[in-house]
Scaffold this motif. Structure first.
Motif, PDB file in Angstrom:
ATOM      1  N   PHE A 236       0.862  -1.183   0.000  1.00  0.00           N
ATOM      2  CA  PHE A 236       0.000   0.000   0.000  1.00  0.00           C
ATOM      3  C   PHE A 236       0.902   1.237   0.000  1.00  0.00           C
ATOM      4  O   PHE A 236       1.003   1.979   0.964  1.00  0.00           O
ATOM      5  CB  PHE A 236      -0.940  -0.003   1.209  1.00  0.00           C
ATOM      6  CG  PHE A 236      -2.238  -0.723   0.985  1.00  0.00           C
ATOM      7  CD1 PHE A 236      -2.809  -0.837  -0.271  1.00  0.00           C
ATOM      8  CD2 PHE A 236      -2.923  -1.271   2.060  1.00  0.00           C
ATOM      9  CE1 PHE A 236      -4.012  -1.494  -0.471  1.00  0.00           C
ATOM     10  CE2 PHE A 236      -4.132  -1.930   1.879  1.00  0.00           C
ATOM     11  CZ  PHE A 236      -4.678  -2.042   0.613  1.00  0.00           C
ATOM     12  N   GLN A 237       1.562   1.426  -1.126  1.00  0.00           N
ATOM     13  CA  GLN A 237       2.478   2.539  -1.332  1.00  0.00           C
ATOM     14  C   GLN A 237       1.886   3.468  -2.383  1.00  0.00           C
ATOM     15  O   GLN A 237       1.011   3.069  -3.167  1.00  0.00           O
ATOM     16  CB  GLN A 237       3.843   2.012  -1.777  1.00  0.00           C
ATOM     17  CG  GLN A 237       3.811   1.222  -3.085  1.00  0.00           C
ATOM     18  CD  GLN A 237       5.050   0.394  -3.313  1.00  0.00           C
ATOM     19  OE1 GLN A 237       5.202  -0.670  -2.725  1.00  0.00           O
ATOM     20  NE2 GLN A 237       5.951   0.867  -4.182  1.00  0.00           N
ATOM     21  N   ARG A 238       2.379   4.693  -2.421  1.00  0.00           N
ATOM     22  CA  ARG A 238       1.741   5.713  -3.255  1.00  0.00           C
ATOM     23  C   ARG A 238       1.731   5.341  -4.741  1.00  0.00           C
ATOM     24  O   ARG A 238       0.819   5.723  -5.478  1.00  0.00           O
ATOM     25  CB  ARG A 238       2.434   7.052  -3.036  1.00  0.00           C
ATOM     26  CG  ARG A 238       2.215   7.615  -1.632  1.00  0.00           C
ATOM     27  CD  ARG A 238       2.996   8.887  -1.409  1.00  0.00           C
ATOM     28  NE  ARG A 238       2.563   9.932  -2.322  1.00  0.00           N
ATOM     29  CZ  ARG A 238       3.234  11.072  -2.510  1.00  0.00           C
ATOM     30  NH1 ARG A 238       4.373  11.291  -1.859  1.00  0.00           N
ATOM     31  NH2 ARG A 238       2.780  11.984  -3.358  1.00  0.00           N
ATOM     32  N   GLY A 239       2.712   4.565  -5.190  1.00  0.00           N
ATOM     33  CA  GLY A 239       2.726   4.151  -6.590  1.00  0.00           C
ATOM     34  C   GLY A 239       1.563   3.267  -6.971  1.00  0.00           C
ATOM     35  O   GLY A 239       1.198   3.176  -8.152  1.00  0.00           O
ATOM     36  N   PHE A 240       0.937   2.617  -5.965  1.00  0.00           N
ATOM     37  CA  PHE A 240      -0.222   1.770  -6.215  1.00  0.00           C
ATOM     38  C   PHE A 240      -1.533   2.396  -5.748  1.00  0.00           C
ATOM     39  O   PHE A 240      -2.606   1.889  -6.096  1.00  0.00           O
ATOM     40  CB  PHE A 240      -0.049   0.420  -5.502  1.00  0.00           C
ATOM     41  CG  PHE A 240       0.982  -0.470  -6.127  1.00  0.00           C
ATOM     42  CD1 PHE A 240       0.783  -1.037  -7.373  1.00  0.00           C
ATOM     43  CD2 PHE A 240       2.173  -0.723  -5.469  1.00  0.00           C
ATOM     44  CE1 PHE A 240       1.738  -1.859  -7.949  1.00  0.00           C
ATOM     45  CE2 PHE A 240       3.139  -1.538  -6.038  1.00  0.00           C
ATOM     46  CZ  PHE A 240       2.928  -2.105  -7.281  1.00  0.00           C
TER      47      PHE A 240
ATOM     48  N   GLY B 153      10.235  -1.822  -4.790  1.00  0.00           N
ATOM     49  CA  GLY B 153      10.935  -0.742  -5.470  1.00  0.00           C
ATOM     50  C   GLY B 153      12.310  -1.191  -5.940  1.00  0.00           C
ATOM     51  O   GLY B 153      12.809  -2.249  -5.546  1.00  0.00           O
ATOM     52  N   TYR B 154      12.935  -0.341  -6.749  1.00  0.00           N
ATOM     53  CA  TYR B 154      14.157  -0.722  -7.449  1.00  0.00           C
ATOM     54  C   TYR B 154      15.205   0.376  -7.399  1.00  0.00           C
ATOM     55  O   TYR B 154      14.897   1.554  -7.195  1.00  0.00           O
ATOM     56  CB  TYR B 154      13.827  -1.070  -8.908  1.00  0.00           C
ATOM     57  CG  TYR B 154      12.744  -2.104  -8.995  1.00  0.00           C
ATOM     58  CD1 TYR B 154      13.023  -3.444  -8.735  1.00  0.00           C
ATOM     59  CD2 TYR B 154      11.425  -1.743  -9.238  1.00  0.00           C
ATOM     60  CE1 TYR B 154      12.023  -4.397  -8.746  1.00  0.00           C
ATOM     61  CE2 TYR B 154      10.420  -2.688  -9.246  1.00  0.00           C
ATOM     62  CZ  TYR B 154      10.718  -4.013  -8.995  1.00  0.00           C
ATOM     63  OH  TYR B 154       9.736  -4.958  -8.984  1.00  0.00           O
TER      64      TYR B 154
ATOM     65  N   THR C 220      11.741   7.637  -4.278  1.00  0.00           N
ATOM     66  CA  THR C 220      10.764   8.512  -4.915  1.00  0.00           C
ATOM     67  C   THR C 220       9.402   8.357  -4.236  1.00  0.00           C
ATOM     68  O   THR C 220       9.187   7.454  -3.427  1.00  0.00           O
ATOM     69  CB  THR C 220      10.627   8.190  -6.412  1.00  0.00           C
ATOM     70  OG1 THR C 220      10.010   6.892  -6.563  1.00  0.00           O
ATOM     71  CG2 THR C 220      11.991   8.187  -7.103  1.00  0.00           C
ATOM     72  N   ALA C 221       8.472   9.237  -4.594  1.00  0.00           N
ATOM     73  CA  ALA C 221       7.133   9.215  -3.994  1.00  0.00           C
ATOM     74  C   ALA C 221       6.444   7.882  -4.198  1.00  0.00           C
ATOM     75  O   ALA C 221       5.673   7.431  -3.340  1.00  0.00           O
ATOM     76  CB  ALA C 221       6.278  10.342  -4.584  1.00  0.00           C
ATOM     77  N   ALA C 222       6.709   7.213  -5.307  1.00  0.00           N
ATOM     78  CA  ALA C 222       6.031   5.952  -5.621  1.00  0.00           C
ATOM     79  C   ALA C 222       6.356   4.857  -4.615  1.00  0.00           C
ATOM     80  O   ALA C 222       5.580   3.907  -4.456  1.00  0.00           O
ATOM     81  CB  ALA C 222       6.406   5.484  -7.028  1.00  0.00           C
ATOM     82  N   CYS C 223       7.481   4.993  -3.915  1.00  0.00           N
ATOM     83  CA  CYS C 223       7.897   3.976  -2.951  1.00  0.00           C
ATOM     84  C   CYS C 223       7.704   4.439  -1.502  1.00  0.00           C
ATOM     85  O   CYS C 223       8.299   3.864  -0.579  1.00  0.00           O
ATOM     86  CB  CYS C 223       9.343   3.575  -3.197  1.00  0.00           C
ATOM     87  SG  CYS C 223       9.559   2.649  -4.736  1.00  0.00           S
ATOM     88  N   GLU C 224       6.854   5.431  -1.296  1.00  0.00           N
ATOM     89  CA  GLU C 224       6.483   5.855   0.051  1.00  0.00           C
ATOM     90  C   GLU C 224       5.181   5.172   0.446  1.00  0.00           C
ATOM     91  O   GLU C 224       4.271   5.017  -0.378  1.00  0.00           O
ATOM     92  CB  GLU C 224       6.286   7.367   0.110  1.00  0.00           C
ATOM     93  CG  GLU C 224       7.547   8.169  -0.176  1.00  0.00           C
ATOM     94  CD  GLU C 224       7.256   9.662  -0.269  1.00  0.00           C
ATOM     95  OE1 GLU C 224       6.057  10.045  -0.191  1.00  0.00           O
ATOM     96  OE2 GLU C 224       8.216  10.430  -0.434  1.00  0.00           O
ATOM     97  N   LEU C 225       5.068   4.759   1.705  1.00  0.00           N
ATOM     98  CA  LEU C 225       3.799   4.230   2.185  1.00  0.00           C
ATOM     99  C   LEU C 225       2.706   5.274   2.024  1.00  0.00           C
ATOM    100  O   LEU C 225       2.944   6.478   2.183  1.00  0.00           O
ATOM    101  CB  LEU C 225       3.889   3.847   3.661  1.00  0.00           C
ATOM    102  CG  LEU C 225       4.645   2.565   4.027  1.00  0.00           C
ATOM    103  CD1 LEU C 225       4.632   2.393   5.548  1.00  0.00           C
ATOM    104  CD2 LEU C 225       4.051   1.344   3.355  1.00  0.00           C
TER     105      LEU C 225
END
Length: 213
Positions: free
Chosen positions: A28-32, A70-71, A95-100
C-alpha cells in the motif's frame, strides 16, 4: 466462497486460526494507491480504511509488517519482471512511488517496513525469519494487488508453513474480475478468505478483549 469444482476435487479443507498472529500489509504505497504517481495506481481507499482497523486490532497481539516494492535507479535488481510490466520502472526507491500511503496508521516506533523487488513478500527478504522468531502461526494479509503481490505472498506463506488468512475487505486490485477470481482461487487452495468483522472478532478472542469496531 470455495469453488464447487475444487470442493469436489478435495480442495475443501479449512485452516484453523492460530494464537500468534502477524499482520502483513502488502504494497500500500503511493505508486499503487495515488493517481498520478504511477500508471500502476488505483483507488485503494476502502481497503486502506479497513486495513487501519486491522492494524489497530493486531498491534497488541503480534507484529505489523508493511512491504514496499521498489528498485535501484539503474534497475539492476528488477530481474526480467519489467519485460512483462514496463510501468514497474516508476517504482524507484527514494521517490514518492515507494512511500507508504500516508493514510495508513504506520507507527515507525513499533512497525516494520520490508523492501522487496519481486511479487512475493517472502522472496529475497527476512520475512520467514521474522515470522519464525515471533512464533507466528497465523498470517493475516492485507494489501494490493489481489491477483499479484497478495496472491504470490499467500502462496509462499502456505509453502513456508505460516497459515494465511486474507481479509477480503483489506485487499484490492485494478481489475474487479481478477480480484474476485483470485479470492476464489486462494480460498480453494492456499488460504482462508474472511470478512473483516469476522477477523476482528477472531483477533478479539485471541487478545481476550473486545476490539474497537
Amino acid at each position: 466462497m470455495k469453488d464447487q469444482a475444487n470442493v469436489l476435487s478435495g480442495f475443501n479443507g479449512v485452516l484453523a486460526p492460530g494464537v500468534k498472529p502477524a499482520l502483513l500489509v502488502i504494497d500500500f504505497q503511493r505508486g499503487f494507491t495515488e493517481a498520478g504517481v504511477s500508471p500502476l495506481a488505483s483507488d485503494c481507499s476502502a481497503a486502506i480504511a479497513s486495513t487501519n482497523r486491522l492494524i489497530a486490532a493486531l498491534r497488541e497481539t503480534g507484529p505489523v509488517i508493511f512491504t514496499v516494492v521498489g528498485y535501484s535507479a539503474n534497475y539492476a535488481d528488477i530481474g526480467c519482471w519489467m519485460q512483462k510490466c514496463q510501468s514497474l520502472s516508476t517504482l524507484v526507491r527514494g521517490t514518492a512511488a515507494c512511500e507508504l500511503d500516508p493514510r495508513l496508521d504506520f507507527d515507525a516506533q513499533r512497525d516494520l517496513i520490508l523492501h522487496k523487488t519481486q511479487a512475493s513478500a517472502f522472496f529475497g527478504t527476512a520475512l520467514p525469519g521474522i515470522l519464525a522468531a515471533a512464533h507466528c502461526d497465523m498470517l493475516v494479509v492485507a494489501g494490493c494487488t489481489t491477483s499479484g503481490c497478495v496472491r504470490a505472498s499467500v502462496v509462499d506463506a502456505m509453502q513456508y508453513g505460516f497459515p494465511p488468512f486474507v481479509v477480503r475487505d483489506c485487499v484490492t486490485d485494478r481489475s474487479a474480475a481478477q480480484h474476485e477470481s483470485n479470492l476464489i482461487d486462494m480460498s480453494s487452495k492456499y488460504a482462508e478468505v474472511v470478512a473483516i468483522d469476522a477477523m476482528l472478532a477472531e483477533l478479539g478472542s485471541i487478545a481476550g478483549q473486545q476490539l474497537p469496531a
